[in-house]
Write an enzyme that holds these catalytic residues in place. Structure first.
Site, PDB file in Angstrom:
ATOM      1  N   GLU A 237     -13.215   5.228   4.192  1.00  0.00           N
ATOM      2  CA  GLU A 237     -13.224   4.604   5.503  1.00  0.00           C
ATOM      3  C   GLU A 237     -14.388   5.058   6.379  1.00  0.00           C
ATOM      4  O   GLU A 237     -14.699   4.418   7.385  1.00  0.00           O
ATOM      5  CB  GLU A 237     -11.878   4.882   6.168  1.00  0.00           C
ATOM      6  CG  GLU A 237     -10.774   4.243   5.324  1.00  0.00           C
ATOM      7  CD  GLU A 237      -9.382   4.686   5.657  1.00  0.00           C
ATOM      8  OE1 GLU A 237      -9.239   5.775   6.236  1.00  0.00           O
ATOM      9  OE2 GLU A 237      -8.440   3.963   5.355  1.00  0.00           O
TER      10      GLU A 237
ATOM     11  N   GLN B 174       0.826  -1.206   0.000  1.00  0.00           N
ATOM     12  CA  GLN B 174       0.000   0.000   0.000  1.00  0.00           C
ATOM     13  C   GLN B 174       0.862   1.258   0.000  1.00  0.00           C
ATOM     14  O   GLN B 174       0.358   2.355  -0.193  1.00  0.00           O
ATOM     15  CB  GLN B 174      -0.943   0.001   1.214  1.00  0.00           C
ATOM     16  CG  GLN B 174      -2.057  -1.036   1.110  1.00  0.00           C
ATOM     17  CD  GLN B 174      -3.021  -1.007   2.278  1.00  0.00           C
ATOM     18  OE1 GLN B 174      -3.190  -2.012   2.956  1.00  0.00           O
ATOM     19  NE2 GLN B 174      -3.675   0.115   2.540  1.00  0.00           N
TER      20      GLN B 174
ATOM     21  N   ARG C 262      -9.263  -0.164   7.435  1.00  0.00           N
ATOM     22  CA  ARG C 262     -10.290   0.652   6.801  1.00  0.00           C
ATOM     23  C   ARG C 262     -10.668   1.856   7.669  1.00  0.00           C
ATOM     24  O   ARG C 262     -11.845   2.165   7.877  1.00  0.00           O
ATOM     25  CB  ARG C 262     -11.531  -0.163   6.458  1.00  0.00           C
ATOM     26  CG  ARG C 262     -12.312   0.533   5.355  1.00  0.00           C
ATOM     27  CD  ARG C 262     -13.285  -0.323   4.634  1.00  0.00           C
ATOM     28  NE  ARG C 262     -13.824   0.482   3.532  1.00  0.00           N
ATOM     29  CZ  ARG C 262     -14.333   0.001   2.426  1.00  0.00           C
ATOM     30  NH1 ARG C 262     -14.378  -1.283   2.228  1.00  0.00           N
ATOM     31  NH2 ARG C 262     -14.804   0.784   1.490  1.00  0.00           N
ATOM     32  N   CYS C 263      -9.631   2.500   8.202  1.00  0.00           N
ATOM     33  CA  CYS C 263      -9.857   3.731   8.953  1.00  0.00           C
ATOM     34  C   CYS C 263      -8.532   4.453   9.021  1.00  0.00           C
ATOM     35  O   CYS C 263      -7.494   3.879   8.773  1.00  0.00           O
ATOM     36  CB  CYS C 263     -10.349   3.452  10.366  1.00  0.00           C
ATOM     37  SG  CYS C 263      -9.126   2.713  11.437  1.00  0.00           S
TER      38      CYS C 263
END
Lengths: 805, 164
Positions: free
Chosen positions: A759, A236, A383-384
């Site tokens: 997110e 990522q 996912r945050c």
């Protein structure tokens, strides 16, 4: 010319710029199986790596016998810590300032830890050989409870014995990592001591896992002739990986090329550096051949990048009318065997100090203690943005608990405590400056959309029917208003391993007016190739369809810190707009020259520069691009390209108002979501179709987390949820339809006002589902029960409340 | 390990190869035939990323030995493209309705949807959700996948009607 007969609206539509639900360019490849994911990469002579992993959560490694494994035809090598030690690579730095064993160095600290790395000419042979490596272990006492860890004599990290100072300040115990504080302790405690009403609760956000459909993996290829290492992987943050590989391997950075190909979902799992990458690089250097390592699903769930595992003790104080006066939180954070959290250096508990949420809370205090246990390392932002889900869950539970204590409607309690529109930019008690928001408008829109009062009346009726024995179902209404903090992030505050968290975009306009743009980020499903081209289209006036977008190859893309924490749009999106504006500024000068007027006498108009007051005199961007390359213009260099490295002045603060309605069968413990309404405000919207898709996906991951998805351990440190049989991943059958909505409050400091969205639904969704479950049982005296709310736990709650007769 | 001779039809083409009998079909397709559309997500038959069509049935190729597929007629997502190279109807509808994000589940999803619509050309939303429950997606929340498949059903039925 065709252009001249088009209306401005047609010209705008032709660009497919910002605000358009442009179809994704990626999909042409993906729908016909022509993606290129890391396991699709094949190279001549490629070898395969596979790990021998520890079956124990805490044990000494007495011996490793490689003989039987090495005897299998096709096995090239079996690496252990002993082999890596001369290279100084048996340990590696973590993103959190700690270090982590690459291969077990004398002991193991969690089940699934990497002990030996087998290299063979075939993936089946590598797996066969891994089975034949004989490892003798001596079991040690296992510590899985973080509270117990701070009391026990059992020392987990013997390598840190006697060190009272860690990467983030003093260590209080041999299993303690750090204490991190924000806000004012004494003032907050004084407010709580003197408050009309105080609600107190332990809120646990369980350990879970991002679990993207594609696991982690890489292909390392050392070319001994050129001395160049090419590393393909599910990264990522490919540029950061290049720098880290250079720093720990000693290979000069220009001799390392990192390529993130297509990535099958990331969600934070693919931010960190894992032993598999290091071992593959070493194996390729030693053998001179490409080496591929691909995790299997069990390895993924057991060893790479868990998320959450925060025990949050909270106190919230208010006046008897419900005005919140203070918030106190002490968190015990279970980090596992190594502190490998992916957080900016100065924030070992991430942005947990966003835990005052959407509310105007004048006084607050937060302390977080990080603790070692015999569990897998990680603590990633799943996912945050960093620890924002934990913070949102904490405050949204505390609000509900306070509403119960006040005997007040939770929607009204939120409304009277929201930060008002006129208070932005808002300085929070825990140190953030919220950029913009209009919470009351969003909240009222949400309440009206779902018919909140009617829902409460229906719930009351259902409760009456339940009590009368007419139904065995209870109705729960879950509310959430969340505020995120994303887009890390000013470099002055945010770095990872010393790497500043700016991002970048480079745009080249070709002579015929099409373009190539490259960014420092990397898409994992977000559709960057589609949306970033839309930003450029609107900024420069070239159709998005004429713009190719590339990311993920460090030899070609400009340096950036990658995609996680909803930072792509806030940071790289801003860089894209800024690079576009540089091009537009040069185009303006070229247009003025071609039109024989002063620079200030032309203005940008959709896809051209026009002479002010004489719109029939213009030069299109295509004409300008051709002239930029092919016409000698005094005082202007040929070419039309620009690069922008964008260091954001602040983070962005997306927010949203969610409502979940569900029915619980008290006898089976099943919860069926009947309605879910999600209003998101992510500032300026670039592609509504993609935003909606992000919201659907994030809500489904929230459903998973709230209702069953966990990484559970037994007291021996065995992972109980190591396959998709045990690890809850909702299917199409269990997933509801979602109703999406939005308000638009642009970020005042972002060039195009965008805030990021990927997110939000996970951050807001988890408390919303959980609040709905709690709400269903509220009338029977439930104030707090821990997630995940699977059928068994819901049944137990119902049973504990005496609902089974 | 000794190898066996395997022969099958893949996407309309006859293929022959030598393979270890224990080779999983997914590895045979991906490694030997270089057909990398079908993916590996779990290796335990849960996720469906490896879904292919074998003799008219949806099969998870991560838990089938190549020996079991000997002589079979196999279709992967690559075989669902139109003859002229354009996207097939289901593929096009996934694009149209944003039925994919990272794309990793997509080949399995589309291959399963292809079979589902053969089994039931006019499914209800509920039937699509039930029929697709063997394929996991982490990105989309399924809402747009369901929409894509229902739209594909309409298109295919309209095509059929037009042809009749």
């Amino acid at each position: 010319m065709k252009d001249e007969v088009q209306t401005p609206a047609e010209r705008t539509a032709n660009l497919k710029g910002m605000g358009t639900s442009r179809k994704r360019v990626e999909d042409v490849r993906f729908t016909q199986g022509r993606g290129n994911y890391v396991d699709d990469i094949k190279m001549d002579g490629m070898l395969y790596g596979d790990f021998v992993r520890s079956p124990y959560a805490h044990a000494r490694v007495v011996s490793v016998n490689k003989e039987a494994a090495l005897a299998i035809p096709g096995v090239v090598a079996v690496l252990t810590a002993e082999d890596l030690e001369p290279l100084g690579l048996h340990w590696m730095p973590t993103l959190a300032g700690d270090k982590q064993m690459v291969l077990a160095d004398g002991k193991v600290l969690f089940q699934g830890q990497e002990v030996a790395y087998v290299v063979a000419d075939d993936r089946y042979v590598a797996a066969d050989a891994a089975e034949l490596v004989e490892v003798e272990y001596e079991e040690l006492p296992v510590v899985v409870d973080p509270f117990e860890a701070l009391k026990t004599d059992v020392v987990l990290r013997e390598d840190l014995a006697g060190q009272t100072e860690g990467a983030h300040g003093p260590r209080k115990h041999h299993n303690h990592i750090f204490t991190w504080e924000a806000g004012e302790k004494d003032a907050t405690e004084a407010v709580i001591a003197g408050a009309d009403v105080v609600a107190e609760e332990m809120v646990y956000y369980h350990r879970t896992h991002p679990c993207p459909l594609e696991t982690c993996g890489c292909v390392a290829s050392m070319d001994k002739v050129t001395g160049k290492l090419t590393l393909y992987g599910t990264f990522q943050a490919p540029h950061a990986i290049r720098t880290v590989v250079s720093l720990i391997s000693g290979i000069a950075e220009h001799n390392i090329r990192v390529i993130s190909p297509d990535i099958g979902g990331g969600f934070g799992n693919k931010v960190g550096a894992y032993p598999g990458y290091v071992c593959s690089v070493v194996a390729s250097i030693v053998t001179g051949k490409p080496v591929k390592w691909i995790e299997d699903r069990m390895e993924n769930l057991m060893s790479t990048a868990f998320a959450r595992d925060y025990w949050m003790q909270g106190k919230i104080a208010a006046t008897s009318e419900g005005k919140i006066t203070g918030l106190w939180c002490h968190t015990t954070a279970d980090h596992g065997g190594f502190d490998a959290c992916a957080d900016p250096t100065k924030f070992p508990a991430g942005f947990m100090n966003i835990c005052t949420g959407s509310y105007d809370i004048p006084t607050a205090y937060l302390a977080v203690d990080g603790v070692y246990t015999n569990k897998a390392p990680g603590g990633v932002a799943y996912r945050c943005s960093f620890r924002v889900t934990e913070a949102a869950y904490f405050i949204e539970r505390m609000i509900e608990v306070l509403a119960i204590k006040l005997n007040m409607d939770a929607a009204e309690l939120r409304r009277i405590n929201f930060i008002r529109k006129d208070q932005f930019p808002y300085q929070s008690a825990l140190g953030w400056e919220y950029d913009s928001g209009d919470y009351h408008t969003a909240w009222d829109k949400a309440m009206n959309a779902v018919g909140y009062d009617d829902l409460r009346a229906e719930q009351a009726q259902q409760l009456e029917d339940f009590n009368a024995g007419k139904t065995r179902k209870l109705m729960g209404i879950g509310l959430t208003h969340f505020t995120e903090i994303v887009g890390a992030g000013p470099v002055k505050n945010c770095d990872i391993l010393g790497l500043g968290m700016f991002d970048s975009c480079e745009i080249r306009i070709h002579p015929t007016g099409s373009a190539l743009a490259r960014l420092g980020t990397i898409s994992q499903g977000q559709g960057h190739a589609t949306t970033f081209a839309q930003i450029i289209a609107s900024e420069i006036g070239i159709p998005a369809d004429d713009i190719t977008l590339e990311e993920g190859d460090t030899d070609t893309a400009p340096y950036g810190l990658g995609t996680y924490g909803s930072r792509s749009t806030p940071v790289a999106g801003a860089a894209t707009a800024m690079a576009g504006r540089k091009i537009r500024a040069k185009a303006q000068m070229i247009a003025a020259y071609l039109l024989e007027v002063h620079d200030d006498d032309v203005e940008f108009d959709i896809d051209r520069f026009v002479v002010k007051g004489a719109p029939e005199r213009f030069k299109t961007m295509k004409e300008i691009a051709f002239a930029a390359y092919n016409q000698a213009i005094p005082g202007i260099e040929p070419g039309l390209e620009a690069v922008s490295y964008y260091d954001p002045p602040n983070m962005t603060y997306p927010f949203g108002a969610y409502v979940c309605v569900l029915d619980i069968d008290v006898d089976t413990g099943e919860a069926e979501v009947r309605q879910f309404y999600a209003l998101d405000d992510c500032g300026t919207r670039i592609n509504p179709m993609i935003i909606e898709g992000q919201v659907h996906g994030g809500l489904t991951e929230a459903l998973a987390i709230a209702m069953g998805q966990e990484i559970a351990y037994d007291e021996m440190g065995n992972v109980k949820t190591g396959t998709l049989m045990d690890f809850f991943w909702p299917t199409a059958w269990e997933t509801p339809n979602y109703q999406t909505d939005h308000t638009t409050t642009p970020s005042p400091h972002h060039p195009i006002g965008a805030k990021g969205v990927g997110e939000s639904p996970n951050v807001g969704g988890v408390p919303c589902f959980s609040n709905a479950v709690h709400d269903a049982f509220k009338s029977f005296g439930l104030t707090q029960t821990h997630m995940p709310h699977d059928h068994w736990r819901i049944w137990k709650t119902a049973n504990g409340l005496g609902l089974h007769g | 390990m000794s190898k066996m001779h395997v022969k099958m039809t893949v996407n309309g083409k006859e293929v022959e190869a030598l393979a270890e009998p224990r080779t999983l079909l997914i590895h045979f397709l991906r490694e030997d035939l270089k057909i990398t559309g079908p993916h590996i997500g779990c290796e335990t038959s849960h996720c469906g990323a490896c879904t292919v069509d074998i003799d008219g049935k949806s099969v998870k190729s991560c838990t089938v030995f190549v020996a079991q597929a000997n002589g079979a007629d196999v279709t992967t997502v690559e075989g669902l493209v139109n003859e002229d190279g354009t996207l097939g109807v289901i593929q096009e509808m996934f694009r149209e309705h944003h039925g994919l994000q990272c794309g990793f589940c997509t080949p399995g999803m589309i291959t399963r949807a292809h079979r589902l619509l053969q089994e039931n050309p006019t499914p209800s939303e509920e039937e699509v959700r039930f029929g697709m429950a063997g394929n996991l997606c982490r990105c989309t929340g399924y809402q747009n996948i369901v929409k894509s498949i229902l739209a594909a059903a309409d298109h295919l039925n309209a095509q059929k009607e037009a042809a009749e």
